[in-house]
Design a protein around this motif. Structure first.
Motif, PDB file in Angstrom:
ATOM      1  N   LYS A  15      65.759 -35.895 -43.789  1.00 30.91           N
ATOM      2  CA  LYS A  15      65.430 -36.332 -42.427  1.00 30.91           C
ATOM      3  C   LYS A  15      66.699 -36.341 -41.566  1.00 30.91           C
ATOM      4  O   LYS A  15      67.771 -36.719 -42.028  1.00 30.91           O
ATOM      5  CB  LYS A  15      64.822 -37.742 -42.449  1.00 30.91           C
ATOM      6  CG  LYS A  15      63.652 -37.907 -43.414  1.00 30.91           C
ATOM      7  CD  LYS A  15      62.411 -37.192 -42.930  1.00 30.91           C
ATOM      8  CE  LYS A  15      61.284 -37.263 -43.933  1.00 30.91           C
ATOM      9  NZ  LYS A  15      60.898 -38.613 -44.317  1.00 30.91           N
ATOM     10  N   GLN A  42      67.855 -38.556 -34.717  1.00 35.69           N
ATOM     11  CA  GLN A  42      66.890 -39.498 -34.163  1.00 35.69           C
ATOM     12  C   GLN A  42      67.583 -40.633 -33.406  1.00 35.69           C
ATOM     13  O   GLN A  42      67.108 -41.081 -32.360  1.00 35.69           O
ATOM     14  CB  GLN A  42      66.023 -40.078 -35.285  1.00 35.69           C
ATOM     15  CG  GLN A  42      65.064 -39.063 -35.900  1.00 35.69           C
ATOM     16  CD  GLN A  42      64.154 -39.695 -36.937  1.00 35.69           C
ATOM     17  OE1 GLN A  42      63.581 -40.750 -36.725  1.00 35.69           O
ATOM     18  NE2 GLN A  42      64.024 -39.038 -38.089  1.00 35.69           N
ATOM     19  N   THR A  64      66.720 -49.559 -41.453  1.00 30.47           N
ATOM     20  CA  THR A  64      65.266 -49.737 -41.346  1.00 30.47           C
ATOM     21  C   THR A  64      64.927 -51.034 -40.632  1.00 30.47           C
ATOM     22  O   THR A  64      64.057 -51.079 -39.751  1.00 30.47           O
ATOM     23  CB  THR A  64      64.624 -49.727 -42.746  1.00 30.47           C
ATOM     24  OG1 THR A  64      64.888 -48.471 -43.381  1.00 30.47           O
ATOM     25  CG2 THR A  64      63.119 -49.938 -42.657  1.00 30.47           C
ATOM     26  N   ASN A 114      60.243 -45.600 -40.290  1.00 31.29           N
ATOM     27  CA  ASN A 114      59.513 -44.965 -41.398  1.00 31.29           C
ATOM     28  C   ASN A 114      60.382 -43.954 -42.142  1.00 31.29           C
ATOM     29  O   ASN A 114      60.420 -43.925 -43.377  1.00 31.29           O
ATOM     30  CB  ASN A 114      58.255 -44.274 -40.867  1.00 31.29           C
ATOM     31  CG  ASN A 114      57.230 -45.267 -40.329  1.00 31.29           C
ATOM     32  OD1 ASN A 114      57.203 -46.424 -40.747  1.00 31.29           O
ATOM     33  ND2 ASN A 114      56.397 -44.828 -39.397  1.00 31.29           N
ATOM     34  N   ASP A 115      61.112 -43.122 -41.379  1.00 34.40           N
ATOM     35  CA  ASP A 115      61.918 -42.066 -41.999  1.00 34.40           C
ATOM     36  C   ASP A 115      63.102 -42.644 -42.775  1.00 34.40           C
ATOM     37  O   ASP A 115      63.511 -42.082 -43.801  1.00 34.40           O
ATOM     38  CB  ASP A 115      62.429 -41.091 -40.937  1.00 34.40           C
ATOM     39  CG  ASP A 115      61.325 -40.194 -40.394  1.00 34.40           C
ATOM     40  OD1 ASP A 115      60.219 -40.213 -40.975  1.00 34.40           O
ATOM     41  OD2 ASP A 115      61.557 -39.505 -39.386  1.00 34.40           O
ATOM     42  N   GLN A 143      59.224 -44.389 -35.701  1.00 30.45           N
ATOM     43  CA  GLN A 143      59.396 -43.185 -36.521  1.00 30.45           C
ATOM     44  C   GLN A 143      60.683 -43.264 -37.335  1.00 30.45           C
ATOM     45  O   GLN A 143      60.707 -42.919 -38.530  1.00 30.45           O
ATOM     46  CB  GLN A 143      59.430 -41.944 -35.619  1.00 30.45           C
ATOM     47  CG  GLN A 143      59.534 -40.619 -36.365  1.00 30.45           C
ATOM     48  CD  GLN A 143      58.325 -40.366 -37.241  1.00 30.45           C
ATOM     49  OE1 GLN A 143      57.195 -40.476 -36.775  1.00 30.45           O
ATOM     50  NE2 GLN A 143      58.544 -40.010 -38.504  1.00 30.45           N
ATOM     51  N   GLN A 167      62.759 -43.294 -46.531  1.00 28.12           N
ATOM     52  CA  GLN A 167      62.928 -42.126 -47.410  1.00 28.12           C
ATOM     53  C   GLN A 167      63.735 -41.084 -46.638  1.00 28.12           C
ATOM     54  O   GLN A 167      63.188 -40.095 -46.148  1.00 28.12           O
ATOM     55  CB  GLN A 167      61.562 -41.569 -47.830  1.00 28.12           C
ATOM     56  CG  GLN A 167      60.757 -42.536 -48.702  1.00 28.12           C
ATOM     57  CD  GLN A 167      59.414 -41.974 -49.100  1.00 28.12           C
ATOM     58  OE1 GLN A 167      58.773 -41.245 -48.350  1.00 28.12           O
ATOM     59  NE2 GLN A 167      58.987 -42.304 -50.316  1.00 28.12           N
ATOM     60  N   PRO A 168      65.053 -41.283 -46.535  1.00 25.11           N
ATOM     61  CA  PRO A 168      65.872 -40.508 -45.599  1.00 25.11           C
ATOM     62  C   PRO A 168      66.199 -39.078 -46.028  1.00 25.11           C
ATOM     63  O   PRO A 168      66.689 -38.302 -45.208  1.00 25.11           O
ATOM     64  CB  PRO A 168      67.149 -41.343 -45.497  1.00 25.11           C
ATOM     65  CG  PRO A 168      67.241 -42.053 -46.820  1.00 25.11           C
ATOM     66  CD  PRO A 168      65.824 -42.333 -47.221  1.00 25.11           C
ATOM     67  N   ILE A 210      68.291 -38.281 -39.511  1.00 24.25           N
ATOM     68  CA  ILE A 210      68.384 -39.658 -39.025  1.00 24.25           C
ATOM     69  C   ILE A 210      69.377 -39.763 -37.864  1.00 24.25           C
ATOM     70  O   ILE A 210      69.112 -40.422 -36.856  1.00 24.25           O
ATOM     71  CB  ILE A 210      68.792 -40.611 -40.169  1.00 24.25           C
ATOM     72  CG1 ILE A 210      67.797 -40.520 -41.329  1.00 24.25           C
ATOM     73  CG2 ILE A 210      68.895 -42.039 -39.656  1.00 24.25           C
ATOM     74  CD1 ILE A 210      66.400 -40.917 -40.988  1.00 24.25           C
TER      75      ILE A 210
END
Length: 439
Positions: free
Chosen positions: A413, A418, A378, A405-406, A402, A409-410, A415
């Protein structure tokens, strides 16, 4: 009006153009032009980029005549520019027994002028082509009058243009250096508006420090840097600054808490110093929190030069400054602003540093993902978002934000996906930079 243009042209041709010979400030004329056209430029989402030698001396001449020349040229640039910027430049060419020779230039990123039409634009009642008159209006007298005035003053005006890319008009005039000062009241008013400020910049990212410091110093301000909130409190206690520019996301103690502690200083004058938030987080509830903490205004990242100048010129009023851009991947206007204010060589070096930093951060993101260290991930994503914003890497900034933010609270998501997308966008952004922005 059309009638006034015709009358002005007739006066010049008959040698009846009266001139005053009074001392005046070149800088004051240029700042008046900037302030006059800024609201219209903002309505069109254009940047005005001043590049003015602040060491220019007082001169003898007719301030209003120079004002009229610059108004004619600048209004012309504004009329024919729909995106990008208009650059206002003044520089000394030589200084000898005849006086000081100055070059003034107005550069735009407008529609440009075809090479075949450039010889005609200074003829009276003439525009580049008939479609210009139909679309934009006008008499075709503005440039003819401007040329006549400049030549009447013993100077010359030159047009350099490329159709579809923009136009630069420049002219040179020689003025006697003034041996007396302009009217004292005018001088005091100008000095109050253009004073050099002693500024504390609280920012933890070296590249952001270099960009902001460069913009401020190019405008004549003195800048000190604090890397974190505790250092900022110590420097503020030991020195009397005029203004604090406060990044919100700082290590250990954030900008909001640092500001709260500044407001608790036992000395009233120190507790009341103006503090402006620097942040990419400008949602209304976030801005409200900054102001409740005692901040006097908010300046959105990436920092735009004209918005920064507004902040510096305002006295004690709360201001919410946010900026927007138009290009999907790169903010070319912002990059050109940096090139103008920082110089080409400095910008090249900063972009190299940014690329190295971004490569390192992307590598760290992959490492933290493998280790499932989402707190560190983060933090790195936030750092990448801020650095990307400073250099107009819009898509990289948005994706990094983005991810930031994700990663908080992964669960559920993608990750890893991304991060892979961030690497692709970083590569494409650099390729586009090389293709569209000549450094």
């Amino acid at each position: 009006s059309i009638l006034n243009n015709i009358l002005d042209y007739s006066k010049i041709e008959s040698g009846q153009l009266a001139q005053e010979q009074k001392p005046f400030l070149i800088q004051e004329v240029l700042d008046e032009i900037y302030n006059l056209f800024l609201p219209v430029a903002q309505e069109k989402s254009l940047q005005i980029v001043p590049a003015i030698d602040r060491s220019l001396p007082n001169v003898m001449g007719d301030k209003q005549v120079l004002n009229q020349i610059l108004i004619n040229l600048f209004s012309n640039a504004l009329k024919f520019t729909h995106e990008g910027y208009i650059r206002l430049c003044a520089e000394k060419i030589k200084n000898d027994s005849q006086g000081i020779t100055l070059r003034f230039s107005i550069e735009d990123t407008g529609i440009g002028i075809a090479e075949s039409a450039q010889d005609k634009i200074f003829q009276h009642f003439t525009q580049a082509d008939s479609s210009i008159t139909r679309r934009y209006g006008g008499t075709g007298l503005g440039l003819a009058i401007t040329k006549q005035i400049i030549e009447h003053l013993g100077g010359q005006v030159v047009c350099q243009s490329e159709e579809g890319k923009g136009t630069t008009f420049w002219f040179e005039l020689t003025y006697p250096v003034a041996t007396e000062l302009p009217d004292q009241a005018e001088t005091k008013q100008f000095a109050a508006k253009n004073q050099s400020l002693d500024i504390l910049l609280v920012e933890d990212t070296p590249i952001n420090q270099a960009v902001t410091k460069g913009l401020l110093e190019s405008d004549g301000h003195v800048v000190s840097i604090a890397d974190d909130g505790f250092t900022a409190l110590s420097m503020h206690n030991d020195h009397d600054y005029d203004l604090i520019l406060m990044d919100i996301h700082l290590p250990d103690m954030d900008g909001v808490e640092t500001t709260r502690r500044i407001r608790q200083h036992p000395k009233a004058e120190k507790a009341q110093i103006k503090v402006i938030a620097l942040t990419a987080s400008v949602a209304q509830h976030e801005v409200d929190n900054y102001l409740k903490a005692g901040m006097d205004g908010v300046l959105a990242k990436p920092i735009q030069y004209d918005e920064l100048q507004k902040i510096l010129q305002q006295q004690g009023s709360q201001t919410d400054m946010t900026t927007d851009s138009s290009d999907d991947m790169l903010d070319i206007t912002l990059l050109k602003q940096h090139q103008s204010m920082l110089g080409e060589e400095s910008l090249q070096e900063l972009l190299k540093q940014f690329k190295l930093q971004a490569d390192s951060l992307l590598s760290d993101l992959e490492k933290h993902m493998q280790e499932q260290d989402f707190n560190s991930l983060t933090h790195k994503a936030h750092t990448l978002a801020g650095a990307s914003a400073n250099f107009g890497f819009k898509s990289l900034q948005q994706l990094s934000k983005q991810l930031e933010n994700d990663a908080q609270q992964p669960n559920g998501k993608d990750i890893a996906g991304q991060i892979e997308e961030l690497n692709k966008v970083h590569q494409i952004s650099n390729e586009k930079l090389e293709q569209t922005f000549s450094l």
